[in-house]
Design a protein around this motif. Sequence first.
Motif, PDB file in Angstrom:
ATOM      1  N   UNK A   1       0.874  -1.026   0.160  1.00  0.00           N
ATOM      2  CA  UNK A   1      -0.113   0.001  -0.047  1.00  0.00           C
ATOM      3  C   UNK A   1       0.933   1.216  -0.150  1.00  0.00           C
ATOM      4  N   UNK A   2       1.880   1.246   0.916  1.00  0.00           N
ATOM      5  CA  UNK A   2       2.724   2.348   0.774  1.00  0.00           C
ATOM      6  C   UNK A   2       3.609   2.642  -0.591  1.00  0.00           C
ATOM      7  N   UNK A   3       3.827   1.600  -1.072  1.00  0.00           N
ATOM      8  CA  UNK A   3       4.615   1.669  -2.526  1.00  0.00           C
ATOM      9  C   UNK A   3       3.607   2.172  -3.376  1.00  0.00           C
ATOM     10  N   UNK A   4       2.325   1.590  -3.456  1.00  0.00           N
ATOM     11  CA  UNK A   4       1.299   2.077  -4.261  1.00  0.00           C
ATOM     12  C   UNK A   4       1.023   3.820  -4.196  1.00  0.00           C
ATOM     13  N   UNK A   5       0.958   4.099  -2.942  1.00  0.00           N
ATOM     14  CA  UNK A   5       0.898   5.086  -2.268  1.00  0.00           C
ATOM     15  C   UNK A   5       2.054   6.221  -2.875  1.00  0.00           C
ATOM     16  N   UNK A   6       3.019   5.920  -2.827  1.00  0.00           N
ATOM     17  CA  UNK A   6       4.156   6.413  -3.109  1.00  0.00           C
ATOM     18  C   UNK A   6       4.199   6.695  -4.855  1.00  0.00           C
ATOM     19  N   UNK A   7       3.929   5.673  -5.345  1.00  0.00           N
ATOM     20  CA  UNK A   7       3.900   5.699  -6.927  1.00  0.00           C
ATOM     21  C   UNK A   7       2.773   6.648  -7.252  1.00  0.00           C
ATOM     22  N   UNK A   8       1.616   6.481  -6.564  1.00  0.00           N
ATOM     23  CA  UNK A   8       0.474   7.686  -6.767  1.00  0.00           C
ATOM     24  C   UNK A   8       0.907   8.995  -6.732  1.00  0.00           C
ATOM     25  N   UNK A   9       1.567   9.193  -5.483  1.00  0.00           N
ATOM     26  CA  UNK A   9       2.095  10.532  -5.153  1.00  0.00           C
ATOM     27  C   UNK A   9       3.044  11.197  -6.061  1.00  0.00           C
ATOM     28  N   UNK A  10       4.075  10.013  -6.555  1.00  0.00           N
ATOM     29  CA  UNK A  10       4.891  10.473  -7.585  1.00  0.00           C
ATOM     30  C   UNK A  10       4.288  11.003  -8.711  1.00  0.00           C
ATOM     31  N   UNK A  11       3.234  10.469  -9.276  1.00  0.00           N
ATOM     32  CA  UNK A  11       2.570  10.792 -10.338  1.00  0.00           C
ATOM     33  C   UNK A  11       1.758  11.947 -10.546  1.00  0.00           C
ATOM     34  N   UNK A  12       1.359  12.061  -9.275  1.00  0.00           N
ATOM     35  CA  UNK A  12       0.535  13.430  -8.955  1.00  0.00           C
ATOM     36  C   UNK A  12       1.663  14.457  -8.960  1.00  0.00           C
ATOM     37  N   UNK A  13       2.911  14.394  -8.166  1.00  0.00           N
ATOM     38  CA  UNK A  13       3.901  15.365  -7.986  1.00  0.00           C
ATOM     39  C   UNK A  13       4.414  15.682  -9.438  1.00  0.00           C
ATOM     40  N   UNK A  14       4.618  14.786 -10.278  1.00  0.00           N
ATOM     41  CA  UNK A  14       4.864  15.204 -11.656  1.00  0.00           C
ATOM     42  C   UNK A  14       3.984  15.904 -12.542  1.00  0.00           C
ATOM     43  N   UNK A  15       2.764  15.383 -12.615  1.00  0.00           N
ATOM     44  CA  UNK A  15       1.343  16.434 -12.812  1.00  0.00           C
ATOM     45  C   UNK A  15       1.298  17.635 -12.372  1.00  0.00           C
ATOM     46  N   UNK A  16       1.698  17.797 -11.054  1.00  0.00           N
ATOM     47  CA  UNK A  16       1.560  19.141 -10.438  1.00  0.00           C
ATOM     48  C   UNK A  16       2.791  19.926 -10.982  1.00  0.00           C
ATOM     49  N   UNK A  17       3.754  19.321 -11.033  1.00  0.00           N
ATOM     50  CA  UNK A  17       4.841  20.450 -11.439  1.00  0.00           C
ATOM     51  C   UNK A  17       4.730  20.867 -12.846  1.00  0.00           C
ATOM     52  N   UNK A  18       4.127  20.108 -13.720  1.00  0.00           N
ATOM     53  CA  UNK A  18       3.843  20.481 -15.202  1.00  0.00           C
ATOM     54  C   UNK A  18       2.685  21.521 -15.054  1.00  0.00           C
ATOM     55  N   UNK A  19       1.682  21.259 -14.370  1.00  0.00           N
ATOM     56  CA  UNK A  19       0.578  22.146 -14.051  1.00  0.00           C
ATOM     57  C   UNK A  19       0.986  23.544 -13.555  1.00  0.00           C
ATOM     58  N   UNK A  20       1.745  23.374 -12.703  1.00  0.00           N
ATOM     59  CA  UNK A  20       2.059  24.567 -11.858  1.00  0.00           C
ATOM     60  C   UNK A  20       3.170  25.655 -12.866  1.00  0.00           C
ATOM     61  N   UNK A  21       3.945  24.939 -13.725  1.00  0.00           N
ATOM     62  CA  UNK A  21       4.655  25.668 -14.676  1.00  0.00           C
ATOM     63  C   UNK A  21       3.877  26.372 -15.554  1.00  0.00           C
ATOM     64  N   UNK A  22       2.651  25.650 -16.004  1.00  0.00           N
ATOM     65  CA  UNK A  22       1.822  26.236 -16.777  1.00  0.00           C
ATOM     66  C   UNK A  22       0.954  27.378 -16.274  1.00  0.00           C
ATOM     67  N   UNK A  23       0.931  27.257 -15.074  1.00  0.00           N
ATOM     68  CA  UNK A  23      -0.123  28.186 -14.258  1.00  0.00           C
ATOM     69  C   UNK A  23       0.438  29.565 -14.225  1.00  0.00           C
ATOM     70  N   UNK A  24       1.897  29.596 -13.802  1.00  0.00           N
ATOM     71  CA  UNK A  24       2.619  30.685 -13.192  1.00  0.00           C
ATOM     72  C   UNK A  24       2.581  31.690 -14.275  1.00  0.00           C
ATOM     73  N   UNK A  25       2.468  31.363 -15.651  1.00  0.00           N
ATOM     74  CA  UNK A  25       2.685  32.447 -16.440  1.00  0.00           C
ATOM     75  C   UNK A  25       1.426  33.340 -16.876  1.00  0.00           C
ATOM     76  N   UNK A  26       0.244  32.600 -16.741  1.00  0.00           N
ATOM     77  CA  UNK A  26      -0.861  33.366 -16.998  1.00  0.00           C
ATOM     78  C   UNK A  26      -1.130  34.117 -15.655  1.00  0.00           C
TER      79      UNK A  26
END
Length: 599
Positions: free
Chosen positions: A359-384
């Motif tokens: 469960x921890x591995x799955x949670x970490x994997x899910x959080x890692x995916x969320x983190x990668x997505x968040x980093x991309x979204x945050x980069x695109x949001x800051x410009x506007x």
Amino acid sequence: MPSERKFWSDVPPWIFIGAVVVLLPISSWVTFDKIKRQRENSIQILIEKGAALIRSFEASTRTGFMADNFQETRKLQKLLFETARQPDISYILVAQDNGRIIAHNKASLAGKRLNLSYQGKELDLKRIASSGRLFWQIIHEEGGTQTLVIFRRFTQEASSLLRMQISKYDNHTLPEAVLKLEKAPERIIFVGLDMSSVEKAGKIEMQDSLISGVVLLLSGFGGVILLFMIQAYQSTRTSLSRIKAFSDTIVENLPIGLLAFDSSFRILSFNHVAKEVMQLPDNITGKEARGLLPKEFTARIQELKYGIGMVEDQLECTTASGDSLPLQVSAAPLKDEEHHVTGYICLFKDQTEVRSLKREVERSRRLASVGKLAAGVAHEIRNPLSSIKGFATYFSERYKDNPNDLNIAQIMIKEVDRLNLVVGQLLEFARPVSLSPKRVALDPFVDNCVKLVSMRARERGITIATVFDDAPETAFFDPDKISQVLLNLFLNAIEATEPEGTIDLNVNRPVGSANLVLTVTDTGCGISEENRAHIFDPYFTTKASGTGLGLAVSHNIVEAHGGEIRIKSIEGEGTTITLVIPTKAEQTNHDKKLLDSGC
């Protein structure tokens, strides 16, 4: 019996061959030596008997006799005949040294030539007559019988007395009979003894000796085998002791549970892991598994009695206390040499920790995916957001004389700043933690952290106190990152604590430990048990204005230091959060790389 067959099959054949090679010659030599000695003793007895007969016969002829005296010859003949009638006497004869028989127990042979040989040669009667010692030999007769012949010079006592009187006369005045006696040839007496009794006794003795030899051989052979069996028993016992100690050690130290059952599924043996996992009581050996073990477990194991060979399964069991117990089970029957089932053995492993790790591995994997997505979204949001903030600033300057428009522009600027703060926290959470550890003086470091929140605490009427309990003067960590963690904990504690409440920071190092322990305790509302399991999840918050990233980021920072965060909270009474941070300065470059990568 299988065990007996196995023992004899395990005995090396050279043991039997060696025993026969060593014992057979010894037994044969003892047997034949005994037979030889018995025969020699029997022959010696016959020789002594023959010698005694000769002496007694000589004693019986003490009266003088002349060789040419017919009456005396007949008297000698009769004496021989009477003496030869004794048992075991084949014949008795008296012969002259020229070979003529002068008397024989068989009268028909008197006067004939003697036909005997000695040791393969013709008898030298003159040498025998002059020797005076006793001779003997065994003669094989027709019909297979054997005769022991004893012979020596025949000495007459009467003749000897007569010769002693010769000295009374000179050679010219000797009587004629005396002169004839002096010139008469020497006599030799022969006694033939029948050896049938000796042969019969010899056969009986040979049978007894052969039986004794066989018994001796078998006794020796049995002794050798017995010694080997004793040695093999001692060796096997020693080996079994070592094997038992070895197997007991392995079983007891297995990291998985082990249970052994008999053919009726009664418990025979178990190790400490099985006792702990199954929550077994003491003294259960010999008791039935049903009732002591989870019913799901026993039902699956008892399928082995249907001959399915082996059981491998994942089971969800319920313990006696009602807890759920996930098990990975492997079980198989135990068989003897004839493939009869004698019992069953089962290995099992508690999967609770494995499931938690999954469960921890799955949670970490899910959080890692969320983190990668968040980093991309945050980069695109800051410009506007930058453009929006620029326009809002422009409108606030342009319409500063219009209160409504100015208020709207300022709200826009605040919301953009808030969004920018959220995006910054999101990027920080998604980015691997990079550490720059160094030696830090703890006293000023803690004072600076408290000063950052002291104004907000005073505004809410909350007291912050610091306690140094056997704390070191310095510690080795990243001061900026740990300051960020303490700031998040203080802010959460201030918001959860009512006015007139207190917040305590305790700094210490346990005796014998190299870890720095920072404990933040508040008297706030506490955290419910339901929320306690999710407080380090990103975007989880119970505050109306919170982002839910503060504790998640703090958790990552502490883990990057190789430490841990412990939380203890009672709803309505307060919360205690403990930071345990390793502070060894002698970290290797590899450790530093791990810290920098956030692993």
